[in-house]
Design an enzyme around this catalytic site. Structure first.
Site, PDB file in Angstrom:
ATOM      1  N   ASP A  36       0.798  -1.209   0.000  1.00 61.04           N
ATOM      2  CA  ASP A  36       0.000   0.000   0.000  1.00 61.04           C
ATOM      3  C   ASP A  36       0.833   1.262   0.000  1.00 61.04           C
ATOM      4  O   ASP A  36       2.013   1.248   0.293  1.00 61.04           O
ATOM      5  CB  ASP A  36      -0.776   0.060   1.334  1.00 61.04           C
ATOM      6  CG  ASP A  36      -2.137  -0.536   1.164  1.00 61.04           C
ATOM      7  OD1 ASP A  36      -2.557  -0.735   0.023  1.00 61.04           O
ATOM      8  OD2 ASP A  36      -2.791  -0.791   2.207  1.00 61.04           O
ATOM      9  N   LYS A  58      -2.447   4.467  -3.578  1.00 60.33           N
ATOM     10  CA  LYS A  58      -2.846   5.655  -4.338  1.00 60.33           C
ATOM     11  C   LYS A  58      -1.785   6.023  -5.357  1.00 60.33           C
ATOM     12  O   LYS A  58      -0.604   5.908  -5.109  1.00 60.33           O
ATOM     13  CB  LYS A  58      -2.925   6.876  -3.414  1.00 60.33           C
ATOM     14  CG  LYS A  58      -4.008   6.883  -2.429  1.00 60.33           C
ATOM     15  CD  LYS A  58      -3.980   8.254  -1.743  1.00 60.33           C
ATOM     16  CE  LYS A  58      -4.549   8.130  -0.345  1.00 60.33           C
ATOM     17  NZ  LYS A  58      -4.452   9.360   0.408  1.00 60.33           N
ATOM     18  N   MET A 173      -7.363   9.586   9.644  1.00 57.37           N
ATOM     19  CA  MET A 173      -8.027  10.144   8.460  1.00 57.37           C
ATOM     20  C   MET A 173      -8.946  11.311   8.813  1.00 57.37           C
ATOM     21  O   MET A 173     -10.011  11.473   8.233  1.00 57.37           O
ATOM     22  CB  MET A 173      -8.842   9.048   7.743  1.00 57.37           C
ATOM     23  CG  MET A 173      -7.981   7.912   7.236  1.00 57.37           C
ATOM     24  SD  MET A 173      -8.927   6.575   6.509  1.00 57.37           S
ATOM     25  CE  MET A 173      -9.418   5.665   7.958  1.00 57.37           C
TER      26      MET A 173
HETATM   27  N1  SAH Z   1      -3.948   0.577   9.162  1.00 57.29           N
HETATM   28  C1  SAH Z   1      -3.337   1.858   9.386  1.00 57.29           C
HETATM   29  C2  SAH Z   1      -4.284   3.007   9.208  1.00 57.29           C
HETATM   30  C3  SAH Z   1      -4.747   3.196   7.802  1.00 57.29           C
HETATM   31  S1  SAH Z   1      -5.838   4.518   7.635  1.00 57.29           S
HETATM   32  C4  SAH Z   1      -2.740   1.871  10.795  1.00 57.29           C
HETATM   33  O1  SAH Z   1      -3.002   0.982  11.599  1.00 57.29           O
HETATM   34  O2  SAH Z   1      -1.986   2.794  11.095  1.00 57.29           O
HETATM   35  C5  SAH Z   1      -4.798   5.777   7.027  1.00 57.29           C
HETATM   36  C6  SAH Z   1      -4.595   6.828   8.065  1.00 57.29           C
HETATM   37  O3  SAH Z   1      -3.637   6.387   8.990  1.00 57.29           O
HETATM   38  C7  SAH Z   1      -4.043   8.131   7.560  1.00 57.29           C
HETATM   39  O4  SAH Z   1      -5.041   8.937   7.010  1.00 57.29           O
HETATM   40  C8  SAH Z   1      -3.464   8.718   8.802  1.00 57.29           C
HETATM   41  O5  SAH Z   1      -4.467   9.250   9.616  1.00 57.29           O
HETATM   42  C9  SAH Z   1      -2.943   7.487   9.492  1.00 57.29           C
HETATM   43  N2  SAH Z   1      -1.512   7.265   9.248  1.00 57.29           N
HETATM   44  C10 SAH Z   1      -0.916   6.193   8.713  1.00 57.29           C
HETATM   45  N3  SAH Z   1       0.422   6.317   8.723  1.00 57.29           N
HETATM   46  C11 SAH Z   1       0.685   7.496   9.303  1.00 57.29           C
HETATM   47  C12 SAH Z   1       1.875   8.200   9.634  1.00 57.29           C
HETATM   48  N4  SAH Z   1       3.088   7.717   9.366  1.00 57.29           N
HETATM   49  N5  SAH Z   1       1.753   9.394  10.243  1.00 57.29           N
HETATM   50  C13 SAH Z   1       0.553   9.913  10.543  1.00 57.29           C
HETATM   51  N6  SAH Z   1      -0.593   9.302  10.235  1.00 57.29           N
HETATM   52  C14 SAH Z   1      -0.540   8.109   9.645  1.00 57.29           C
END
Ligand code: SAH
Length: 505
Positions: A36, A58, A173
């Site tokens: 991803d 994306k 998000m």
């Molecule tokens: N499965 C992922 C979340 C996916 S949803 C998890 O457990 O972290 C995607 C959201 O995750 C983004 O919109 C953001 O809010 C958050 N996100 C993922 N990686 C991030 C990072 N390195 N820094 C800040 N937010 C992050």
């Protein structure tokens, strides 16, 4: 075929060190990796070189694979008998549609496993210095999504309960709806003064953290231009950041540093710099290749027992020598009576790994330092074997010969200039995206000059040049550039320590 399987692996939030060991093992055994946008692509390095790597995240301006297509891809690859790793940012079961993917596989009878990951919310908190629970201020914690499916409005959240019934809130998000989120929480009874932290690109060197209150945060974020991906943390625990922040106060945090040495030797340096918070980019300006003619080296290697001393001045030299020793069906017993001389601690380490102990390491890690000590020891009539780089400064050989020693110095390896890297380097330099470039040998700099010639000064931008030692610095200055610093001792540890000191001033 019966053995295909899908492993949903949590990639963690970004810092490649936050992958679990089990996740790493799954990657090491993968035939296919389907990954991803938020999974750090560096992690693909754990997969076998031949493994197929498919990006389903994306792509700016384009449609990425729809979820249905991703599901079908997982099923198809596993049904073909392959070990499939589905690498997902953070934890696969937290706002990552991992549940949907697993259900799809289950329905089709395809075996799957789940390896949890460090979710972005937890990691963002840790790296921003925010303990998510703290018995003095909160005992509960909720993970929420701020960007629900279009058909289900944010209003389906029970704002009343969120506002008053829970302690710390983490929104994933949530950036688009940040204003609505904060307004709703205030409207339903949370104090407008409640502290809020927004952590963008958590755990990566480009991490940015902004702290405000429910009342101010939407405007703060707009003013600072902070964009997704970001985690929003709401609650009194945010106040601890002031005392508990550690990551973004590391001395080299926010510095983007180009490393020009060959990749195989860059790892230790990368680790040292990253430990101080720096972002590192490796684009080697030199590569190592065998000599054009191996015969002189092979001949000398076969007769090594007849020499008094063996001089090794670089890890490359050590590697080349022992490779040829083995290729000639010999081993370290041939070195039994031979004095082992190395130029510095790294070369010493390299021979120690091969079960050998150096007899001499000069106090100054350079040819000159070595000459001094060898002459003091007396070299007249002695035979030295010195497997060397194709291009070397003549000091060592000349000084020994003048003092009456015999020196056999076959070429053991040569530095070559990698091609095809120019564009990447030009881009980084011309965009002013680099703070520093490190040179760990003269050739790393000379090759940069060879790549860009007269264009280099106009490309330098704000990037400062850091040099491992006086010889490298001389090369840099000879071309009219300034050297920000060179460490007192020519080792990578000392270089990093000097850089830390430099940036703290
Ligand atoms: N499965 C992922 C979340 C996916 S949803 C998890 O457990 O972290 C995607 C959201 O995750 C983004 O919109 C953001 O809010 C958050 N996100 C993922 N990686 C991030 C990072 N390195 N820094 C800040 N937010 C992050």
């Amino acid at each position: 075929m019966p053995n295909g399987k899908v492993t949903l692996v949590g990639a963690g939030p970004g810092d490649p060190g936050l992958l679990t060991l089990k996740g790493q093992r799954s990657l090491e055994q993968a035939d296919v990796v389907i990954y991803d946008y938020l999974a750090n692509p560096l992690l693909l390095g754990h997969a076998p070189e031949g493994a197929e790597k498919i990006y389903v995240g994306k792509v700016r301006g384009k449609h990425h694979l729809a979820q249905e297509q991703t599901n079908a891809l997982l099923a198809e690859k596993a049904a073909a008998g392959l070990q499939v790793v589905r690498l997902k940012g953070g934890d696969p079961y937290i706002f990552g549609r991992g549940g949907e993917e697993a259900a799809y596989l289950k329905e089709r009878g395809i075996p799957f496993e789940v390896v949890p990951g460090v979710t972005a919310g937890f990691a963002a908190a840790a790296y921003a210095g925010i303990p998510l629970t703290h018995r003095d201020v909160t005992t509960s914690l909720a993970l929420l999504t701020g960007h629900e499916r279009p058909e289900r409005k944010l209003s389906s959240l029970d704002w009343e309960k969120l506002a008053t019934g829970l302690g710390t809130l983490i929104f994933y998000m949530g950036m688009t709806n940040l204003k609505v989120i904060s307004e709703q929480l205030i409207a339903h009874g949370r104090s407008p003064e409640t502290p809020v932290a927004v952590v963008q690109w958590a755990t990566l060197p480009r991490q940015r953290t902004l702290v405000g209150s429910l009342q101010t945060i939407a405007a703060d974020v707009a003013r600072e231009g902070i964009e997704p991906p970001a985690i929003i943390i709401i609650g009194e625990v945010v106040n601890y950041r002031e005392t508990l922040r550690w990551y973004d106060s590391l001395p080299l945090f926010g510095k983007r540093i180009l490393i020009t040495r060959p990749r195989a030797q860059a790892e230790a340096f990368v680790q040292l710099l990253q430990r101080q918070g720096a972002e590192t980019i490796c684009i080697p300006t030199i590569g190592i290749a065998p000599p054009d003619d191996l015969q002189p080296l092979d001949e000398a290697v076969r007769q090594v027992a007849d020499f008094d001393s063996l001089i090794l001045t670089s890890v490359n030299g050590v590697d080349a020598f022992f490779e040829r020793l083995a290729a000639n069906r010999l081993d370290i017993r041939s070195l039994a009576g031979v004095q082992l001389i190395v130029v510095g601690p790294k070369t010493a380490e390299a021979i120690e790994k091969r079960g050998l102990r150096p007899d001499l390491i000069p106090a100054r890690y350079q040819a000159e330092g070595l000459v001094e000590e060898l002459l003091a020891q007396g070299v007249k009539g002695k035979r030295f074997l010195y497997p060397r780089a194709k291009v070397v400064r003549p000091v060592l050989i000349e000084a020994l010969q003048e003092a009456g020693a015999e020196v056999v110095a076959p070429v053991a390896y040569q530095n070559v200039r990698p091609t095809g890297k120019e564009e990447m380097i030009r881009h980084l330099l011309s965009e002013g995206e680099l703070d520093a470039i490190t040179f760990s040998s003269s050739s790393t700099f000379d090759n940069l000059v060879a790549m860009f010639g007269d264009e280099l000064p106009s490309l330098q931008g704000r990037a400062e040049f850091f040099s491992i030692g006086p010889i490298t610095s001389d090369s840099i200055r000879k071309h009219g550039f300034e050297v920000a610093l060179e460490p007192e001792k020519s080792t990578l540890d000392d270089l990093v320590a000097a850089m830390v000191e430099y940036y703290q001033k």
